[in-house]
Design a protein around this motif. Structure first.
Motif, mmCIF file in Angstrom:
data_model
loop_
_atom_site.group_PDB
_atom_site.id
_atom_site.type_symbol
_atom_site.label_atom_id
_atom_site.label_comp_id
_atom_site.label_asym_id
_atom_site.label_seq_id
_atom_site.Cartn_x
_atom_site.Cartn_y
_atom_site.Cartn_z
ATOM 1 N N UNK A 138 -72.729 63.817 8.894
ATOM 2 C CA UNK A 138 -71.441 64.823 9.543
ATOM 3 C C UNK A 138 -70.140 64.338 9.449
ATOM 4 N N UNK A 139 -70.397 62.805 9.352
ATOM 5 C CA UNK A 139 -68.742 62.257 8.997
ATOM 6 C C UNK A 139 -67.991 62.684 7.742
ATOM 7 N N UNK A 140 -69.461 62.686 6.841
ATOM 8 C CA UNK A 140 -68.863 63.221 5.279
ATOM 9 C C UNK A 140 -68.517 64.576 5.393
ATOM 10 N N UNK A 141 -69.410 65.546 5.877
ATOM 11 C CA UNK A 141 -68.938 66.776 6.181
ATOM 12 C C UNK A 141 -67.793 67.036 6.651
ATOM 13 N N UNK A 142 -67.138 66.287 7.674
ATOM 14 C CA UNK A 142 -65.993 66.415 8.325
ATOM 15 C C UNK A 142 -64.730 65.815 7.414
ATOM 16 N N UNK A 143 -65.072 64.655 6.811
ATOM 17 C CA UNK A 143 -64.010 64.509 5.630
ATOM 18 C C UNK A 143 -63.855 65.278 4.567
ATOM 19 N N UNK A 144 -64.751 65.859 3.986
ATOM 20 C CA UNK A 144 -64.774 66.616 2.823
ATOM 21 C C UNK A 144 -64.222 67.887 3.291
ATOM 22 N N UNK A 145 -64.471 68.446 4.611
ATOM 23 C CA UNK A 145 -63.667 69.610 5.125
ATOM 24 C C UNK A 145 -62.045 69.287 5.090
ATOM 25 N N UNK A 146 -61.866 68.014 5.539
ATOM 26 C CA UNK A 146 -60.529 67.569 5.718
ATOM 27 C C UNK A 146 -59.675 67.545 4.515
ATOM 28 N N UNK A 147 -60.506 67.081 3.334
ATOM 29 C CA UNK A 147 -59.696 66.640 2.393
ATOM 30 C C UNK A 147 -60.016 67.550 1.181
ATOM 31 N N UNK A 148 -61.035 68.304 1.299
ATOM 32 C CA UNK A 148 -61.499 69.026 0.003
ATOM 33 C C UNK A 148 -62.000 68.267 -1.292
ATOM 34 N N UNK A 149 -62.259 66.991 -1.157
ATOM 35 C CA UNK A 149 -62.665 66.036 -2.237
ATOM 36 C C UNK A 149 -63.830 65.242 -1.999
#
Length: 197
Positions: A44-55
């Protein structure tokens, strides 16, 4: 807390117990306790960060940086609070740092001579341009990325990562009412953007 690491079923322990075990448990139980926390929260932390950065590739590094920071600060974690919200706050701060570094790179590419700019160019800029021109999902993601952080962060924490409004408020250091209001505003901005598309 002395626990026999061979008899330990770390998956059965809650987050607060794992933190306590990592901080005060037997030396052989500390690493497995933190490894369980990482395994439990990394997706879920990965999903949060991908959503924040798009990368997605950058997100892997930011997840790792978030856990390194969490490990270093674990003694300051308050077990009465949600570990998930605490980790989300760390990850959001890592994303903010990443965005700042990226803005500096973009600025430098505009002000430095062409030869110097090649050394600091951000290859992700092209990927962003292509993503905006894709299907509805890409347009929505681009719209979310354009939201100011104050609106984007509560929307992603509650809408994507399923944090409660109270957990999101805790992670962001704002009130629950502010979370609700910002989510409502974010959705209104996204709806207006879709109407223009």
């Amino acid at each position: 807390m002395n626990v026999d690491p061979d008899a330990l079923d770390s998956d059965a322990l809650d987050d607060a117990a794992l933190v306590a075990l990592h901080l005060r448990g037997a030396p052989t139980a500390r690493q497995p306790a933190f490894a369980t926390l990482m395994r439990r929260h990394k997706r879920w932390l990965y999903r949060l960060i991908v959503a924040q950065t798009g990368e997605p590739d950058e997100a892997l590094d930011l997840v790792q940086e978030s856990f390194v920071s969490a490990h270093a600060a674990l003694a300051r974690y308050d077990p009465a609070r949600s570990l998930r919200a605490w980790l989300a706050r760390i990850a959001i701060n890592k994303c903010r740092d990443w965005h700042r570094r990226r803005q500096v790179r973009r600025f430098l590419t505009r002000v430095l001579p062409i030869e110097a700019a090649e050394r600091v160019v951000d290859p992700a800029a092209d990927a962003e341009s292509r993503a905006i021109n894709r299907d509805d999902l890409a347009r929505t993601l681009a719209g979310i990325a354009r939201l100011p952080a104050a609106l984007r962060e509560p929307l992603l924490l509650c809408g994507v990562d399923d944090l409660s409004h109270a957990e999101a408020a805790d992670a962001l250091g704002i009130t629950t009412k502010a979370v609700e209001l910002r989510i409502r505003r974010a959705r209104a901005v996204l709806a207006t953007d879709e109407g223009r598309a």
